[in-house]
Design an enzyme around this catalytic site. Structure first.
Site, mmCIF file in Angstrom:
data_model
loop_
_atom_site.group_PDB
_atom_site.id
_atom_site.type_symbol
_atom_site.label_atom_id
_atom_site.label_comp_id
_atom_site.label_asym_id
_atom_site.label_seq_id
_atom_site.Cartn_x
_atom_site.Cartn_y
_atom_site.Cartn_z
ATOM 1 N N ARG A 103 -10.683 27.941 26.427
ATOM 2 C CA ARG A 103 -9.976 26.779 26.974
ATOM 3 C C ARG A 103 -8.896 27.261 27.930
ATOM 4 O O ARG A 103 -8.288 28.324 27.700
ATOM 5 C CB ARG A 103 -9.318 25.974 25.846
ATOM 6 C CG ARG A 103 -10.294 25.133 25.039
ATOM 7 C CD ARG A 103 -10.861 23.964 25.843
ATOM 8 N NE ARG A 103 -11.770 23.149 25.049
ATOM 9 C CZ ARG A 103 -13.097 23.278 25.033
ATOM 10 N NH1 ARG A 103 -13.690 24.180 25.793
ATOM 11 N NH2 ARG A 103 -13.840 22.477 24.294
ATOM 12 N N HIS A 122 -16.036 25.184 34.388
ATOM 13 C CA HIS A 122 -16.306 24.800 32.997
ATOM 14 C C HIS A 122 -17.803 24.511 32.772
ATOM 15 O O HIS A 122 -18.184 23.419 32.374
ATOM 16 C CB HIS A 122 -15.455 23.587 32.582
ATOM 17 C CG HIS A 122 -15.311 23.449 31.100
ATOM 18 N ND1 HIS A 122 -14.188 22.958 30.490
ATOM 19 C CD2 HIS A 122 -16.176 23.745 30.070
ATOM 20 C CE1 HIS A 122 -14.355 22.945 29.173
ATOM 21 N NE2 HIS A 122 -15.564 23.423 28.897
HETATM 22 P P1 NDP Z 1 -15.749 28.676 15.757
HETATM 23 O O1 NDP Z 1 -14.830 27.701 15.114
HETATM 24 O O2 NDP Z 1 -17.092 28.893 15.177
HETATM 25 O O3 NDP Z 1 -15.028 30.101 15.813
HETATM 26 C C1 NDP Z 1 -13.686 30.258 16.103
HETATM 27 C C2 NDP Z 1 -13.269 31.692 15.841
HETATM 28 O O4 NDP Z 1 -11.902 31.851 16.219
HETATM 29 C C3 NDP Z 1 -13.366 32.080 14.358
HETATM 30 O O5 NDP Z 1 -13.791 33.418 14.236
HETATM 31 C C4 NDP Z 1 -11.912 31.961 13.883
HETATM 32 O O6 NDP Z 1 -11.567 32.807 12.803
HETATM 33 C C5 NDP Z 1 -11.184 32.408 15.131
HETATM 34 N N1 NDP Z 1 -9.800 31.929 15.133
HETATM 35 C C6 NDP Z 1 -9.361 30.650 15.149
HETATM 36 N N2 NDP Z 1 -8.019 30.611 15.119
HETATM 37 C C7 NDP Z 1 -7.613 31.896 15.078
HETATM 38 C C8 NDP Z 1 -6.344 32.516 15.015
HETATM 39 N N3 NDP Z 1 -5.199 31.808 14.990
HETATM 40 N N4 NDP Z 1 -6.295 33.864 14.974
HETATM 41 C C9 NDP Z 1 -7.427 34.602 14.970
HETATM 42 N N5 NDP Z 1 -8.662 34.074 15.035
HETATM 43 C C10 NDP Z 1 -8.750 32.749 15.080
HETATM 44 O O7 NDP Z 1 -15.839 28.250 17.291
HETATM 45 P P2 NDP Z 1 -17.075 28.444 18.296
HETATM 46 O O8 NDP Z 1 -17.453 29.878 18.288
HETATM 47 O O9 NDP Z 1 -18.126 27.436 18.008
HETATM 48 O O10 NDP Z 1 -16.394 28.044 19.687
HETATM 49 C C11 NDP Z 1 -15.267 28.734 20.185
HETATM 50 C C12 NDP Z 1 -14.669 27.998 21.370
HETATM 51 O O11 NDP Z 1 -15.456 28.193 22.535
HETATM 52 C C13 NDP Z 1 -14.592 26.473 21.253
HETATM 53 O O12 NDP Z 1 -13.491 26.072 20.464
HETATM 54 C C14 NDP Z 1 -14.445 26.047 22.688
HETATM 55 O O13 NDP Z 1 -13.081 25.991 23.027
HETATM 56 C C15 NDP Z 1 -15.102 27.177 23.480
HETATM 57 N N6 NDP Z 1 -16.321 26.732 24.171
HETATM 58 C C16 NDP Z 1 -16.308 26.736 25.555
HETATM 59 C C17 NDP Z 1 -17.418 26.346 26.249
HETATM 60 C C18 NDP Z 1 -17.466 26.422 27.736
HETATM 61 O O14 NDP Z 1 -18.418 25.933 28.351
HETATM 62 N N7 NDP Z 1 -16.522 27.052 28.377
HETATM 63 C C19 NDP Z 1 -18.647 25.887 25.558
HETATM 64 C C20 NDP Z 1 -18.553 25.949 24.118
HETATM 65 C C21 NDP Z 1 -17.422 26.348 23.462
HETATM 66 P P3 NDP Z 1 -12.273 32.624 11.345
HETATM 67 O O15 NDP Z 1 -13.695 33.079 11.556
HETATM 68 O O16 NDP Z 1 -11.532 33.531 10.454
HETATM 69 O O17 NDP Z 1 -12.166 31.169 11.010
HETATM 70 C C1 OXD Z 2 -17.467 22.849 24.362
HETATM 71 C C2 OXD Z 2 -17.358 22.893 25.815
HETATM 72 O O1 OXD Z 2 -16.452 22.968 23.671
HETATM 73 O O2 OXD Z 2 -18.359 22.559 26.505
HETATM 74 O O3 OXD Z 2 -18.601 22.700 23.855
HETATM 75 O O4 OXD Z 2 -16.319 23.256 26.350
#
Ligand code: NDP
Ligand code: OXD
Length: 310
Positions: A225, A273
């Protein structure tokens, strides 16, 4: 019959509404159809207008069309007592992995230098500055998508590590967790990929202090993000010569304002994006699965933990 309100741009609503209606739902499109707020059972959205979800008093479940749910939770009026189900999809993870691999390789193989040489009609051969097996890629966020990216990068021969809130055991990936291990993780990340959710804990995490902890000439890829990145700190770290550049898919303000210095920065590659866009057919399947679970009193999956914020 259950009523689903879709709150997405019209172009997307036009694709999503027909198959959902065909599956037996009464589908209403926000901004197109009129509706009584308390007639809505389910809402499907990505970045709903602030206050909207709160006004739909009888909603049973809110469905996110995206993996990231910051578009809901940054609304101070979001009703946190209603389950919020996010989109988790293998194709989404795979497409993100393609994007991350593409940008890692553009940087690692010095592709931009070759493009420049071609424009100048120059036959400019170079050896790779760093061998693949010695190139350390650190993934901030080792969740659904981060783990898939890690697998693809490892298969290409890179040294992959990941940082998460809690320890993760992922084959071939060196795991770091929590604040206590963050600096050690950063010190060994030649290429840093951000795949964190945007929460109060992670907002602004890609800042000057973090960049200073990365090895000199590190490269940053932000696909999570825009709110994770302090854009002026990134530009300063690149211009000072500490970072070698960045690939950015997400921005604090989207669309990226015309006045942003990122557009023309020679060491920044940017995309609007599009790193991984939810496939509408998979979105429809996921919505129908969630509604079926609610109606059959089965446990929901991919429910957001409101305390963690993701
Ligand atoms: P998940 O919720 O599956 O994974 C998030 C990861 O971040 C987990 O490993 C979590 O740790 C870790 N995390 C969260 N908070 C912290 C913290 N404070 N400190 C350390 N680690 C942390 O999310 P996804 O993998 O499904 O997606 C990740 C992000 O990708 C989405 O939130 C979105 O913003 C972005 N995205 C962007 C897209 C784009 O087109 N640009 C498309 C899709 C997604 P733990 O495993 O311990 O919970
Ligand atoms: C998502 C994105 O979070 O597209 O899936 O950014």
């Amino acid at each position: 019959m259950s009523t689903l309100l879709i709150v997405v741009p019209p172009v997307l609503a036009d694709v999503l509404a027909p198959p959902l209606a065909k599956a037996g739902l009464t589908v209403l499109v926000h901004g197109r159809d009129s509706y009584a707020p308390d007639s809505i059972d389910y809402v499907l959205s990505f970045r709903p207008p602030p206050g909207l979800i709160r006004s739909l008093a009888k909603t049973k479940v809110v469905l996110s069309l995206g993996a990231g749910v910051d578009g809901f939770l940054t609304d101070p009026l979001f009703p946190k007592n209603i389950p919020l189900v996010r989109f988790v999809d293998p194709t989404l993870s795979q497409e993100m992995a393609q994007y991350v691999v593409m940008h890692v390789l553009i940087h690692h193989r010095r592709q931009r230098m070759f493009e420049e040489a071609q424009r100048a009609h120059q036959w400019r051969q170079i050896l790779l500055p760093r061998r693949t097996a010695e190139t350390r890629i650190g993934i901030l966020g080792l969740g659904e998508i981060g783990q898939v990216c890690a697998g693809h990068l490892g298969a290409l021969g890179f040294r992959v590590s990941g940082w998460s809130r809690t320890h993760k055991a992922v084959d071939g990936v060196t795991g770091f967790a929590g604040e206590g291990e963050r600096d050690a993780f950063l010190r060994q990340s030649d290429i840093l990929v951000c795949l964190l959710p945007l929460t109060p804990d992670t907002r602004g995490i890609l800042n000057a202090a973090l960049f200073q902890k990365l090895p000199k000439d590190a490269y940053v890829i932000n696909v999570a993000r825009g709110g994770h990145l302090v854009e002026r700190d990134l530009i300063a770290a690149i211009d000072s010569g500490h970072l070698s550049g960045a690939a950015l898919d997400v921005f604090e303000t989207e669309p990226l304002p015309q006045t942003s210095p990122l557009w023309a920065h020679p060491k920044v590659l940017l995309t609007p994006h599009v790193a991984a866009i939810s496939d509408p057919a998979a979105g429809v399947a996921s919505v129908l699965d969630t509604i079926r679970r609610v109606e059959n009193c089965e446990p929901l999956i991919n429910v957001v933990d409101m305390d963690r914020g993701y």
